[in-house]
Design an enzyme around this catalytic site. Structure first.
Site, PDB file in Angstrom:
ATOM      1  N   TYR A 136       0.824  -1.213   0.000  1.00  0.00           N
ATOM      2  CA  TYR A 136       0.000   0.000   0.000  1.00  0.00           C
ATOM      3  C   TYR A 136       0.862   1.268   0.000  1.00  0.00           C
ATOM      4  O   TYR A 136       0.409   2.315  -0.450  1.00  0.00           O
ATOM      5  CB  TYR A 136      -0.912   0.028   1.237  1.00  0.00           C
ATOM      6  N   LYS A 187       2.881 -15.150   1.965  1.00  0.00           N
ATOM      7  CA  LYS A 187       3.228 -15.961   0.800  1.00  0.00           C
ATOM      8  C   LYS A 187       4.747 -16.118   0.786  1.00  0.00           C
ATOM      9  O   LYS A 187       5.436 -15.628  -0.119  1.00  0.00           O
ATOM     10  CB  LYS A 187       2.722 -15.295  -0.492  1.00  0.00           C
ATOM     11  N   ASP A 220      -3.116 -17.985   0.436  1.00  0.00           N
ATOM     12  CA  ASP A 220      -4.137 -18.592  -0.431  1.00  0.00           C
ATOM     13  C   ASP A 220      -4.826 -19.749   0.292  1.00  0.00           C
ATOM     14  O   ASP A 220      -6.051 -19.907   0.232  1.00  0.00           O
ATOM     15  CB  ASP A 220      -3.545 -19.038  -1.777  1.00  0.00           C
ATOM     16  N   ASP A 244      -6.501  -7.038   3.760  1.00  0.00           N
ATOM     17  CA  ASP A 244      -7.620  -6.379   3.090  1.00  0.00           C
ATOM     18  C   ASP A 244      -8.546  -7.439   2.485  1.00  0.00           C
ATOM     19  O   ASP A 244      -9.764  -7.419   2.680  1.00  0.00           O
ATOM     20  CB  ASP A 244      -7.077  -5.453   1.993  1.00  0.00           C
ATOM     21  N   ASP A 248     -12.306  -9.201   4.157  1.00  0.00           N
ATOM     22  CA  ASP A 248     -13.583  -9.066   3.443  1.00  0.00           C
ATOM     23  C   ASP A 248     -14.268 -10.429   3.317  1.00  0.00           C
ATOM     24  O   ASP A 248     -15.486 -10.554   3.511  1.00  0.00           O
ATOM     25  CB  ASP A 248     -13.372  -8.507   2.029  1.00  0.00           C
TER      26      ASP A 248
HETATM   27  C1  IPM Z   1     -10.488  -1.273   3.594  1.00  0.00           C
HETATM   28  C2  IPM Z   1     -10.687  -0.615   2.253  1.00  0.00           C
HETATM   29  C3  IPM Z   1      -9.526   0.317   1.973  1.00  0.00           C
HETATM   30  C4  IPM Z   1      -8.264  -0.514   1.921  1.00  0.00           C
HETATM   31  C5  IPM Z   1      -9.671   1.194   0.702  1.00  0.00           C
HETATM   32  C6  IPM Z   1     -10.953   1.998   0.725  1.00  0.00           C
HETATM   33  C7  IPM Z   1      -8.483   2.083   0.495  1.00  0.00           C
HETATM   34  O1  IPM Z   1     -10.850  -1.576   1.271  1.00  0.00           O
HETATM   35  O2  IPM Z   1     -10.390  -0.540   4.602  1.00  0.00           O
HETATM   36  O3  IPM Z   1     -10.459  -2.493   3.656  1.00  0.00           O
HETATM   37  O4  IPM Z   1      -7.949  -1.103   0.874  1.00  0.00           O
HETATM   38  O5  IPM Z   1      -7.578  -0.594   2.936  1.00  0.00           O
HETATM   39 MG    MG Z   2     -11.009  -3.558   2.025  1.00  0.00          MG
END
Ligand code: IPM
Ligand code: MG
Length: 350
Positions: A136, A187, A220, A244, A248
């Site tokens: 990032y 990884k 993975d 990230d 999710d």
């Molecule tokens: C998160 C989001 C952010 C990230 C974006 C909006 C920059 O996806 O907080 O998970 O990738 O960290």
């Molecule tokens: Mg995210």
């Protein structure tokens, strides 16, 4: 007196933050709640998603709670001025390197998961995502022209020993208060930064946390195991990019992305940054139907981790559980309640 700085931001951010305001007024009336403009809204007003003034106010606060940033409206803004850049800039300025993302399944919602109820009932995973390093922020990065007319896009995945150690410590400390088990996901089979990650976590574990059970897992495989048998995990520590993605996926196991809060923590005594993980949801913004529980639970985490008010946090968590047990459901949970009505349902339990 510590202050909570609200950064409602864009999309559904203002709607869900409004419910945090109501909850805070009822639960912690002596807490000073301030608000500042941020994200796309700040870009429109000031030409930048994060002004120096707002950054300084964030650094001086007790905790920062943001709603959401971004949306299609700003897709053509210069890259370094997009709302997301404001979020990354705020994380970096606050140096909140450890992002706690719980994937916690409320019993009343176990049936709402895309996985079978028995796989997710009782699920309680804590992700510890490194938040201010890795690909990032790594340099060099860019898009360059090549002599043959092509372009080359590149990023740098980079971690230093101390960056890995400090986030690793957070994971091991958390594990001691839970079931004492940490999975470290990387990884190391393809990435040099992943190999260093594994070595540093291994050494840190041997030196300072031999009592904690540690397993290394390739990222993975971790993704696959999360949807196969998620309850094998307790604490998962991983880098910024894998964190990230994996968080999710894990979030969805719990029924709805609209439920999950997060806490980004830096050094002791510094303010934390709290965010619902759902994002700005432009498709439903302004309709008053967004689920405010992720924001309300982010406030719960702020009370616990930054504001020194664990008893109030316990009360709030119990109120959210009671509201769900009583059948309160917004649209994302298969119900019909509006954002305000879900706020009402929590307030009624407080
Ligand atoms: C998160 C989001 C952010 C990230 C974006 C909006 C920059 O996806 O907080 O998970 O990738 O960290
Ligand atoms: Mg995210």
């Amino acid at each position: 007196m510590s202050t909570l700085l609200l950064l409602p931001g864009d999309g559904i951010g203002p709607e869900v933050c409004e419910q945090v305001r109501r909850v805070a007024a009822a639960l912690t009336p002596d807490l000073v709640v301030e608000e500042a403009i941020y994200g796309g809204a700040s870009y429109d007003a000031h030409g930048t998603p994060l002004t120096d003034e707002v950054r300084d106010r964030a650094l001086a606060s007790g905790a920062v709670l943001m709603g959401a940033v971004g949306g299609p409206k700003w897709k053509d803004a210069p890259r370094h001025l997009r709302p997301e850049a404001g979020l990354l800039g705020l994380r970096k300025a606050m140096d909140v390197y450890a992002n706690l993302r719980p994937a916690y399944c409320f019993e009343a919602l176990a049936g709402a998961s895309s996985l079978k109820t028995e796989l997710v009932s009782g699920l309680d995973i804590m992700f510890v995502r490194e938040l201010v390093g890795g690909v990032y922020f790594g340099e060099p990065r860019g898009i360059e022209d090549l002599p043959d007319g092509q372009k080359k896009g590149f990023d740098t995945a980079v971690y230093t020993t101390s960056e890995i150690e400090r986030v690793g410590r957070v994971a091991f400390e958390l594990a001691r208060g839970r079931t004492n088990k940490v999975h470290s996901a990387e990884k190391s089979n393809v990435m040099e930064s992943g190999l260093l990650w594994k070595q540093v976590i291994t050494d840190l574990h041997a030196r300072e946390y031999p009592d904690v059970q540690l397993e290394h897992i390739l990222a993975d495989n971790c993704a696959m195991q999360l949807v196969r048998a998620p309850k094998q995990f307790d604490v998962i520590v991983t880098d910024n990019l894998f964190g990230d993605i994996l968080s999710d996926a894990a979030a969805m196991l719990t029924g709805s992305l609209g439920m999950l809060p997060s806490a980004a923590l830096g050094a002791a005594g510094k303010p934390g940054l709290y965010e619902p993980i759902h994002g700005s949801a432009p498709d439903i913004a302004g309709q008053g139907v967004a689920n405010p529980l992720a924001a309300i639970l982010s406030f719960e985490m702020a009370l616990r981790w930054s504001l020194g008010r664990a008893p109030a946090a316990d009360t709030l968590l119990a109120a959210v559980k009671a509201a769900l047990d009583a059948g309160a459901r917004t649209r994302d949970l298969g119900g019909t309640l509006s954002t305000v009505e879900m706020g009402d349902a929590v307030l009624a339990q407080l």
